[in-house]
Design a protein around this motif. Structure first.
Motif, PDB file in Angstrom:
ATOM      1  N   MET A 285     108.894  -7.096  15.770  1.00  0.00           N
ATOM      2  CA  MET A 285     109.273  -5.744  15.385  1.00  0.00           C
ATOM      3  C   MET A 285     108.206  -4.772  15.830  1.00  0.00           C
ATOM      4  O   MET A 285     107.023  -5.044  15.732  1.00  0.00           O
ATOM      5  N   THR A 286     108.608  -3.623  16.323  1.00  0.00           N
ATOM      6  CA  THR A 286     107.683  -2.601  16.775  1.00  0.00           C
ATOM      7  C   THR A 286     107.427  -1.620  15.646  1.00  0.00           C
ATOM      8  O   THR A 286     108.331  -1.243  14.917  1.00  0.00           O
ATOM      9  N   HIS A 287     106.181  -1.186  15.531  1.00  0.00           N
ATOM     10  CA  HIS A 287     105.792  -0.288  14.450  1.00  0.00           C
ATOM     11  C   HIS A 287     105.340   1.053  15.017  1.00  0.00           C
ATOM     12  O   HIS A 287     104.555   1.108  15.944  1.00  0.00           O
ATOM     13  N   THR A 288     105.839   2.132  14.456  1.00  0.00           N
ATOM     14  CA  THR A 288     105.356   3.465  14.787  1.00  0.00           C
ATOM     15  C   THR A 288     104.667   4.008  13.555  1.00  0.00           C
ATOM     16  O   THR A 288     105.277   4.114  12.479  1.00  0.00           O
ATOM     17  N   LEU A 289     103.373   4.326  13.655  1.00  0.00           N
ATOM     18  CA  LEU A 289     102.623   4.790  12.506  1.00  0.00           C
ATOM     19  C   LEU A 289     103.026   6.193  12.121  1.00  0.00           C
ATOM     20  O   LEU A 289     103.238   7.054  12.954  1.00  0.00           O
ATOM     21  N   GLU A 290     103.105   6.417  10.824  1.00  0.00           N
ATOM     22  CA  GLU A 290     103.388   7.747  10.307  1.00  0.00           C
ATOM     23  C   GLU A 290     102.362   8.061   9.240  1.00  0.00           C
ATOM     24  O   GLU A 290     102.036   7.240   8.397  1.00  0.00           O
ATOM     25  N   THR A 291     101.831   9.263   9.260  1.00  0.00           N
ATOM     26  CA  THR A 291     100.837   9.629   8.273  1.00  0.00           C
ATOM     27  C   THR A 291     101.466   9.894   6.919  1.00  0.00           C
ATOM     28  O   THR A 291     102.585  10.384   6.828  1.00  0.00           O
ATOM     29  N   THR A 292     100.755   9.535   5.843  1.00  0.00           N
ATOM     30  CA  THR A 292     101.241   9.785   4.487  1.00  0.00           C
ATOM     31  C   THR A 292     100.380  10.812   3.770  1.00  0.00           C
ATOM     32  O   THR A 292     100.570  11.068   2.589  1.00  0.00           O
ATOM     33  N   GLU A 293      99.439  11.404   4.479  1.00  0.00           N
ATOM     34  CA  GLU A 293      98.500  12.306   3.835  1.00  0.00           C
ATOM     35  C   GLU A 293      99.189  13.544   3.265  1.00  0.00           C
ATOM     36  O   GLU A 293      98.771  14.084   2.257  1.00  0.00           O
TER      37      GLU A 293
ATOM     38  N   GLY B  83      98.870  14.383  19.212  1.00  0.00           N
ATOM     39  CA  GLY B  83      98.584  15.356  18.164  1.00  0.00           C
ATOM     40  C   GLY B  83      97.425  14.989  17.271  1.00  0.00           C
ATOM     41  O   GLY B  83      96.974  15.802  16.461  1.00  0.00           O
ATOM     42  N   ALA B  84      96.905  13.769  17.395  1.00  0.00           N
ATOM     43  CA  ALA B  84      95.756  13.332  16.592  1.00  0.00           C
ATOM     44  C   ALA B  84      95.119  12.139  17.271  1.00  0.00           C
ATOM     45  O   ALA B  84      95.782  11.397  18.019  1.00  0.00           O
ATOM     46  N   GLY B  85      93.811  11.945  17.005  1.00  0.00           N
ATOM     47  CA  GLY B  85      93.133  10.827  17.655  1.00  0.00           C
ATOM     48  C   GLY B  85      91.984  10.247  16.871  1.00  0.00           C
ATOM     49  O   GLY B  85      91.356   9.283  17.320  1.00  0.00           O
ATOM     50  N   SER B  86      91.690  10.791  15.677  1.00  0.00           N
ATOM     51  CA  SER B  86      90.578  10.262  14.888  1.00  0.00           C
ATOM     52  C   SER B  86      90.919   8.867  14.378  1.00  0.00           C
ATOM     53  O   SER B  86      92.088   8.457  14.337  1.00  0.00           O
ATOM     54  N   ALA B  87      89.909   8.138  13.952  1.00  0.00           N
ATOM     55  CA  ALA B  87      90.092   6.749  13.532  1.00  0.00           C
ATOM     56  C   ALA B  87      91.050   6.614  12.358  1.00  0.00           C
ATOM     57  O   ALA B  87      91.734   5.597  12.221  1.00  0.00           O
ATOM     58  N   HIS B  88      91.109   7.628  11.501  1.00  0.00           N
ATOM     59  CA  HIS B  88      91.939   7.538  10.302  1.00  0.00           C
ATOM     60  C   HIS B  88      93.228   8.344  10.423  1.00  0.00           C
ATOM     61  O   HIS B  88      93.915   8.574   9.430  1.00  0.00           O
ATOM     62  N   SER B  89      93.564   8.745  11.622  1.00  0.00           N
ATOM     63  CA  SER B  89      94.788   9.508  11.836  1.00  0.00           C
ATOM     64  C   SER B  89      95.962   8.567  12.072  1.00  0.00           C
ATOM     65  O   SER B  89      95.819   7.342  12.067  1.00  0.00           O
ATOM     66  N   ALA B  90      97.130   9.149  12.306  1.00  0.00           N
ATOM     67  CA  ALA B  90      98.324   8.343  12.577  1.00  0.00           C
ATOM     68  C   ALA B  90      98.350   7.790  13.993  1.00  0.00           C
ATOM     69  O   ALA B  90      99.174   6.939  14.308  1.00  0.00           O
ATOM     70  N   SER B  91      97.450   8.262  14.849  1.00  0.00           N
ATOM     71  CA  SER B  91      97.404   7.781  16.240  1.00  0.00           C
ATOM     72  C   SER B  91      95.954   7.634  16.684  1.00  0.00           C
ATOM     73  O   SER B  91      95.479   8.369  17.547  1.00  0.00           O
ATOM     74  N   PRO B  92      95.228   6.694  16.084  1.00  0.00           N
ATOM     75  CA  PRO B  92      93.795   6.553  16.371  1.00  0.00           C
ATOM     76  C   PRO B  92      93.510   6.094  17.796  1.00  0.00           C
ATOM     77  O   PRO B  92      94.192   5.212  18.334  1.00  0.00           O
ATOM     78  N   ALA B  93      92.505   6.705  18.399  1.00  0.00           N
ATOM     79  CA  ALA B  93      92.090   6.334  19.758  1.00  0.00           C
ATOM     80  C   ALA B  93      91.260   5.052  19.725  1.00  0.00           C
ATOM     81  O   ALA B  93      90.551   4.766  18.760  1.00  0.00           O
TER      82      ALA B  93
END
Length: 295
Positions: A1-9, A162-172
């Protein structure tokens, strides 16, 4: 299964202690099924199913690493580690440091140059900046790896996702690898370029680089460690992935002690034929190990 992260903040505020606790627990629930450190003796069957009885008894680490997360561990010389792309959409960026001497680290340029081969695959050496053999790819059913383009950075992810920090929904990848390295006292300045597994690239005759994607679900790669190593892994997007959304899947990790394979590799008994340059790097490693461990 493929997962797409979504932020809950936005759904759970963190301005209060209660809100921060609720947010932390919601994050844990979201990844609990895919990011699990487990004692070796209780490793899930699916992580150890392909191991023989001897290897199962020697398991030292078993984990399923979620997409968008990182992990780190110090492993002993003679450890064999298997990464499995469970659902066919993982991309594992890796950096290696010598255990106890973190100034020695993977040198991607030499890893490509010394074996005269830019594409990682079975038999490929991972070399340090001191000319020593850190690890060897001893098995590979994927063939889709990358030692040329590195990992993602925060600026690139912010522009694309739209985001790249370690704790974001799309961490680099660079952000995640930095966190893992810091846990071992290794600063961001000491972080070298990385190699990545399960997303391949091809260099065309004109010098352009083409993204080839993955080889599919269930493929794997195995490394044999020739020295004590700190291994930092980040399962996150490939920098050339053309998809506009931050999407991927988990990778299964299992490691076990296999010191006998060190001698088997040198003797050509693992079905591999190290080239003269790789054998020299192996000699450098063995001489150094003997000098450090002899009474």
């Amino acid at each position: 299964m493929t997962h797409t992260l979504e932020t809950t903040e936005t759904a759970v505020g963190t301005a209060t202690t209660a809100g921060a606790r609720a947010h932390a627990r919601s994050q844990h629930a979201r990844t609990a099924n895919t990011m699990i450190h487990v004692p070796a003796v209780s490793a899930p069957e699916r992580l150890t199913a392909r191991l023989d009885a001897r290897a199962r008894e020697a398991v030292t680490w078993a984990e399923s690493l979620a997409f968008g997360r990182y992990t780190h561990i110090e492993l002993a010389r003679g450890t064999r580690i298997r990464l499995t792309d469970t659902d066919g959409d993982a991309c594992v960026h890796a950096v290696l440091f010598r255990g106890g001497s973190h100034h020695e680290r993977i040198n991607v340029a030499d890893t490509v140059k010394v074996p005269w081969q830019a594409y990682l695959g079975q038999g490929h050496p991972l070399l340090s900046d001191a000319g020593r053999l850190m690890a060897t790819v001893v098995a590979d059913s994927s063939g889709r790896h990358d030692a040329l383009t590195g990992t993602t950075n925060r600026a690139g992810n912010e522009a694309k996702y739209g985001a790249g920090s370690a704790h974001s929904a799309s961490p680099a990848g660079r952000e995640l690898l930095t966190l893992g390295a810091l846990k071992h006292g290794i600063s961001q300045r000491e972080l070298p370029p990385s190699v990545s597994f399960f997303k391949g690239i091809t260099v065309d005759p004109g010098g352009g680089i083409r993204f080839d994607g993955s080889a599919g679900a269930g493929t794997g790669v195995e490394l044999l460690l020739h020295m004590d190593l700190v291994l930092v892994l980040a399962n996150t997007a490939h920098p050339l992935d053309p998809r506009p959304t931050f999407t991927g899947s988990a990778v299964d990790i299992v490691a076990w002690q296999a010191p006998q394979d060190l001698w088997a590799l040198a003797a050509g008994e693992l079905g591999l034929k190290p080239g003269p340059e790789q054998l020299l790097a192996l000699q450098n490693t063995e001489h150094d190990h003997k000098a450090r461990t002899s009474a």
